[in-house]
Design a protein around this motif. Structure first.
Motif, PDB file in Angstrom:
ATOM      1  N   ALA A   3      -2.736  -4.837  -7.343  1.00 27.48           N
ATOM      2  CA  ALA A   3      -2.734  -4.086  -6.088  1.00 27.48           C
ATOM      3  C   ALA A   3      -1.330  -3.528  -5.933  1.00 27.48           C
ATOM      4  CB  ALA A   3      -3.091  -4.983  -4.910  1.00 27.48           C
ATOM      5  N   ALA A   4      -1.222  -2.394  -5.260  1.00 25.92           N
ATOM      6  CA  ALA A   4       0.082  -1.742  -5.137  1.00 25.92           C
ATOM      7  C   ALA A   4       0.230  -1.112  -3.762  1.00 25.92           C
ATOM      8  CB  ALA A   4       0.234  -0.666  -6.207  1.00 25.92           C
ATOM      9  N   LEU A   5       1.472  -0.974  -3.352  1.00 23.84           N
ATOM     10  CA  LEU A   5       1.820  -0.208  -2.168  1.00 23.84           C
ATOM     11  C   LEU A   5       2.498   1.058  -2.667  1.00 23.84           C
ATOM     12  CD1 LEU A   5       1.565  -0.530   0.893  1.00 23.84           C
ATOM     13  CD2 LEU A   5       3.910  -1.383   0.909  1.00 23.84           C
ATOM     14  N   VAL A   6       1.993   2.204  -2.224  1.00 23.13           N
ATOM     15  CA  VAL A   6       2.438   3.504  -2.725  1.00 23.13           C
ATOM     16  C   VAL A   6       2.902   4.342  -1.544  1.00 23.13           C
ATOM     17  CG1 VAL A   6       1.723   5.543  -4.044  1.00 23.13           C
ATOM     18  CG2 VAL A   6       0.677   3.319  -4.534  1.00 23.13           C
ATOM     19  N   ASP A   7       4.037   5.039  -1.713  1.00 21.02           N
ATOM     20  CA  ASP A   7       4.501   5.896  -0.620  1.00 21.02           C
ATOM     21  C   ASP A   7       3.797   7.250  -0.682  1.00 21.02           C
ATOM     22  OD1 ASP A   7       5.871   7.588  -2.422  1.00 21.02           O
ATOM     23  OD2 ASP A   7       7.837   6.745  -1.954  1.00 21.02           O
ATOM     24  N   ALA A  24      -3.888 -10.625  -4.774  1.00 14.64           N
ATOM     25  CA  ALA A  24      -2.967  -9.545  -5.121  1.00 14.64           C
ATOM     26  C   ALA A  24      -2.594  -8.747  -3.881  1.00 14.64           C
ATOM     27  CB  ALA A  24      -3.582  -8.644  -6.190  1.00 14.64           C
ATOM     28  N   VAL A  25      -3.564  -8.465  -3.028  1.00 13.16           N
ATOM     29  CA  VAL A  25      -3.294  -7.762  -1.771  1.00 13.16           C
ATOM     30  C   VAL A  25      -2.379  -8.605  -0.885  1.00 13.16           C
ATOM     31  CG1 VAL A  25      -4.351  -6.900   0.364  1.00 13.16           C
ATOM     32  CG2 VAL A  25      -5.384  -6.360  -1.853  1.00 13.16           C
ATOM     33  N   ASP A  26      -2.636  -9.901  -0.810  1.00 17.19           N
ATOM     34  CA  ASP A  26      -1.763 -10.790  -0.029  1.00 17.19           C
ATOM     35  C   ASP A  26      -0.325 -10.729  -0.528  1.00 17.19           C
ATOM     36  OD1 ASP A  26      -3.886 -11.632   1.537  1.00 17.19           O
ATOM     37  OD2 ASP A  26      -4.211 -13.477   0.398  1.00 17.19           O
ATOM     38  N   PHE A  44       0.228   3.769   1.380  1.00 15.95           N
ATOM     39  CA  PHE A  44      -1.168   3.368   1.279  1.00 15.95           C
ATOM     40  C   PHE A  44      -1.291   2.237   0.279  1.00 15.95           C
ATOM     41  CE2 PHE A  44      -0.814   6.754  -1.870  1.00 15.95           C
ATOM     42  CZ  PHE A  44      -1.564   6.304  -2.945  1.00 15.95           C
ATOM     43  N   LEU A  45      -2.366   1.476   0.429  1.00 15.61           N
ATOM     44  CA  LEU A  45      -2.667   0.361  -0.453  1.00 15.61           C
ATOM     45  C   LEU A  45      -3.604   0.858  -1.540  1.00 15.61           C
ATOM     46  CD1 LEU A  45      -2.470  -2.756  -0.967  1.00 15.61           C
ATOM     47  CD2 LEU A  45      -4.570  -2.940   0.391  1.00 15.61           C
TER      48      LEU A  45
END
Length: 118
Positions: A3-7, A24-26, A44-45
């Motif tokens: 899972a990733a956080l993307v700008d 993974a989200v946690d 966004f996730l």
């Protein structure tokens, strides 16, 4: 499952993996908390699995306005995203020629789709 956080420019801010997609989200949300980046309203996730109700709920509680997944979204995930004003995208596909594909389930007003319309 990653899972990733993307700008908003498409830069990966953090990627975390775990055997379970929920863990993974946690880890991604935990990173944002430790980095004092909650709520990440300009991000966004991205999940490499289907979007379940729990993933949408976790993103919503963390203040993440959009969730994109590479597979389908459950009907409860779509209902939850719609109710809480979250943009939910499924079956995301990026291609080198720029001809990507996606299913946009909820709140399209958050996305600029003008390039795709022409």
């Amino acid at each position: 499952m990653p899972a990733a956080l993307v700008d908003l420019e498409g830069n990966l801010l953090v990627v975390r993996e775990d055997v379970g997609r929920h863990n993974a989200v946690d880890k991604v949300i935990g990173w944002a908390l430790l980095e004092d980046r909650l709520p990440p309203r300009d991000c966004f996730l991205l999940v490499s699995s289907r979007a379940s109700f729990e993933i949408v709920q976790k993103a919503c509680m963390a203040g993440i306005p959009m969730v994109a997944c590479v597979s389908a979204a459950s009907s409860l995930a779509v209902e939850t995203a719609r109710e809480f004003g979250q943009t939910l995208v499924g079956f995301t596909r990026a291609r080198d020629d720029g001809d990507g594909r996606m299913n946009l389930y909820t709140h399209p007003e958050r996305l600029d789709l003008s390039a795709a319309e022409g």
